[in-house]
Design an enzyme around this catalytic site. Structure first.
Site, PDB file in Angstrom:
ATOM      1  N   GLU A  87     -24.983  22.614 -51.911  1.00  0.00           N
ATOM      2  CA  GLU A  87     -24.332  21.316 -52.093  1.00  0.00           C
ATOM      3  C   GLU A  87     -23.269  21.453 -53.183  1.00  0.00           C
ATOM      4  O   GLU A  87     -23.279  22.398 -53.971  1.00  0.00           O
ATOM      5  CB  GLU A  87     -25.418  20.283 -52.454  1.00  0.00           C
ATOM      6  CG  GLU A  87     -24.930  18.886 -52.723  1.00  0.00           C
ATOM      7  CD  GLU A  87     -24.658  18.636 -54.183  1.00  0.00           C
ATOM      8  OE1 GLU A  87     -23.895  17.702 -54.482  1.00  0.00           O
ATOM      9  OE2 GLU A  87     -25.186  19.377 -55.042  1.00  0.00           O
ATOM     10  N   LYS A 137     -22.457  20.497 -56.112  1.00  0.00           N
ATOM     11  CA  LYS A 137     -22.653  20.664 -57.548  1.00  0.00           C
ATOM     12  C   LYS A 137     -23.480  21.910 -57.897  1.00  0.00           C
ATOM     13  O   LYS A 137     -23.683  22.193 -59.078  1.00  0.00           O
ATOM     14  CB  LYS A 137     -23.337  19.423 -58.130  1.00  0.00           C
ATOM     15  CG  LYS A 137     -22.517  18.143 -58.008  1.00  0.00           C
ATOM     16  CD  LYS A 137     -23.176  16.982 -58.723  1.00  0.00           C
ATOM     17  CE  LYS A 137     -24.470  16.544 -58.060  1.00  0.00           C
ATOM     18  NZ  LYS A 137     -24.286  16.078 -56.674  1.00  0.00           N
ATOM     19  N   LYS A 138     -23.960  22.626 -56.887  1.00  0.00           N
ATOM     20  CA  LYS A 138     -24.849  23.756 -57.162  1.00  0.00           C
ATOM     21  C   LYS A 138     -24.066  24.978 -57.667  1.00  0.00           C
ATOM     22  O   LYS A 138     -22.844  24.988 -57.673  1.00  0.00           O
ATOM     23  CB  LYS A 138     -25.648  24.112 -55.911  1.00  0.00           C
ATOM     24  CG  LYS A 138     -26.542  22.977 -55.416  1.00  0.00           C
ATOM     25  CD  LYS A 138     -27.531  22.532 -56.470  1.00  0.00           C
ATOM     26  CE  LYS A 138     -28.597  21.576 -55.956  1.00  0.00           C
ATOM     27  NZ  LYS A 138     -28.069  20.281 -55.520  1.00  0.00           N
ATOM     28  N   HIS A 139     -24.814  26.009 -58.080  1.00  0.00           N
ATOM     29  CA  HIS A 139     -24.174  27.220 -58.597  1.00  0.00           C
ATOM     30  C   HIS A 139     -23.099  27.733 -57.643  1.00  0.00           C
ATOM     31  O   HIS A 139     -22.017  28.127 -58.063  1.00  0.00           O
ATOM     32  CB  HIS A 139     -25.219  28.321 -58.792  1.00  0.00           C
ATOM     33  CG  HIS A 139     -26.173  28.087 -59.902  1.00  0.00           C
ATOM     34  ND1 HIS A 139     -27.302  27.303 -59.761  1.00  0.00           N
ATOM     35  CD2 HIS A 139     -26.197  28.533 -61.176  1.00  0.00           C
ATOM     36  CE1 HIS A 139     -27.971  27.290 -60.901  1.00  0.00           C
ATOM     37  NE2 HIS A 139     -27.323  28.022 -61.773  1.00  0.00           N
ATOM     38  N   ARG A 150     -22.227  29.597 -65.912  1.00  0.00           N
ATOM     39  CA  ARG A 150     -23.196  28.537 -66.266  1.00  0.00           C
ATOM     40  C   ARG A 150     -24.133  29.015 -67.365  1.00  0.00           C
ATOM     41  O   ARG A 150     -24.491  28.245 -68.262  1.00  0.00           O
ATOM     42  CB  ARG A 150     -23.991  28.121 -65.029  1.00  0.00           C
ATOM     43  CG  ARG A 150     -23.148  27.475 -63.959  1.00  0.00           C
ATOM     44  CD  ARG A 150     -23.875  26.342 -63.284  1.00  0.00           C
ATOM     45  NE  ARG A 150     -23.133  25.857 -62.129  1.00  0.00           N
ATOM     46  CZ  ARG A 150     -23.322  24.694 -61.563  1.00  0.00           C
ATOM     47  NH1 ARG A 150     -24.235  23.868 -62.038  1.00  0.00           N
ATOM     48  NH2 ARG A 150     -22.625  24.323 -60.506  1.00  0.00           N
TER      49      ARG A 150
END
Length: 400
Positions: free
Chosen positions: A182, A184-186, A271
């Protein structure tokens, strides 16, 4: 697939657009016939070490397919954390089963074997554990408990990828694991997308068939097997031998996912670098408590999570802290989701004699009210550094 990319700061500034345009190119025989979804699955197997990977249109679809593959149905119970997204509960109910909520570990915020064991009954069919906020589960004790009670374990790894649990890809030790791409994921395959992995060929085939409308020629390793046109064009040809839904991933989504896999190490490391920035800032502050990782796991920081004790220790409420942080020019932060059983869709309803109400999971409910989730998907490390500096200033103003 290539490993070069143009701009280290962009989200889709690698070869995603190139691959997507190739997937759209119906004039070139080479591009038209390229197996984008199969290639994405193969590359994910190489990344994770899994024997089987099934690409799906979302992680929610993947969780549903995993439960079906596990044989979950009417009258069964699925144990899951009291702090997680609601999708775990929704797919459980969609199978006709009952979500049973286990409290969380107060330090890691993940569900663990101790909290799970208290919830096992003769109706329990599966455990759906969640690697929360980028921290892989302490999986070995859960797997030992599951083996003792003949249960299957699904690791919802939507928020963790390429991290390590005992030097292995997160989720690899579970019976099945599900990953999210999705936005917003890594890594993202566009706006949605997901992947199921397993070492078990029977589970892989069942998950793939359910995700692929129950086509009888689907196998653990691939889509429809090759057939002569005279066979499938025959009016007597039968296509479906099991129930299934259309959860399949499309070629363009897979192409974008492949572009992200080319630079997954960079995306995750960025991240981690941002998470470590925030870690340094909160050191020495005993009223902001980071999510605790074990020596067995590496944190990939889908988000940087802390438990806020400033109300009790400094008289500053969660909302006041948030407002001050924003006014100082920071991006803000997120709260944790409301506990699934307290969301309006479930609250006040009864499942298998259990009323969905407060105090089902006291630790999870307490944490939910206190968690702060700081953004780690900045495109530029300098922006993240500014947020971290503002947080440091605010902590100093309130008093460490």
């Amino acid at each position: 697939m290539g490993s070069d990319y143009k701009n280290p700061f962009g989200k889709f500034n690698g070869r995603e657009a190139e691959y997507a345009l190739r997937a759209l190119d119906s004039e070139s025989e080479e591009n038209r016939g390229f197996p984008w979804v199969t290639e994405f699955e193969d590359q994910f197997c190489k990344l994770s070490g899994a024997k089987f990977a099934i690409a799906v249109n979302s992680a929610t679809s993947g969780l549903h397919a995993a439960l079906i593959a596990a044989g979950v149905g009417e009258g069964d119970e699925v144990i899951q954390p009291g702090l997680t997204v609601i999708m775990n509960s929704l797919v459980t109910v969609a199978c006709g089963a009952t979500p049973v909520f286990a409290d969380i570990n107060p330090d890691s915020w993940n569900v663990d074997a101790t909290t799970i064991e208290r919830k096992i009954t003769d109706k329990t069919k599966a455990i759906m554990a969640v690697s929360l906020f980028g921290l892989p589960l302490e999986m070995d004790p859960i797997m030992e408990l599951a083996a003792k009670h003949n249960l299957l374990v699904i690791d919802d790894s939507a928020e963790v990828i390429t991290g390590q649990y005992k030097n292995q890809f997160p989720g690899l030790r579970a019976d099945m694991a599900v990953y999210s791409f999705e936005n917003k994921k890594h890594m993202s395959s566009g706006s949605e997308g997901g992947m199921i992995i397993t070492q078990n060929p029977d589970l892989a085939e069942k998950a793939r068939k359910f995700s692929g409308i129950g086509y009888k020629n689907l196998t653990a390793t691939a889509g429809r097997t090759s057939l002569a046109s005279a066979e499938f064009q025959n009016p007597e040809y039968e296509r479906h031998d099991s129930l299934g839904l259309n959860y399949r991933m499309n070629n363009i989504t897979a192409a974008v996912g492949l572009g992200q896999l080319d630079r997954i190490s960079h995306l995750v490391q960025r991240r981690i670098a941002i998470g470590e920035m925030f870690n340094r800032v909160v050191q020495g502050c005993d009223w902001i408590i980071p999510q605790k990782k074990s020596t067995n796991s590496s944190h990939t920081y889908y988000t940087y999570g802390v438990k806020y004790e400033g109300q009790e220790q400094r008289g500053v409420s969660w909302k006041e802290f948030y407002t001050r942080y924003k006014k100082m020019g920071a991006n803000g932060f997120y709260a944790a989701w409301v506990n699934p059983y307290l969301e309006p869709v479930f609250k006040g309803k009864t499942f298998d004699g259990v009323l969905m109400e407060a105090d089902l999971c006291p630790i999870a409910e307490d944490c939910q009210k206190k968690i702060m989730l700081f953004k780690t998907n900045h495109r530029d490390l300098s922006e993240a550094s500014e947020d971290a500096a503002i947080l440091n200033q605010l902590i100093d103003e309130i008093g460490r």
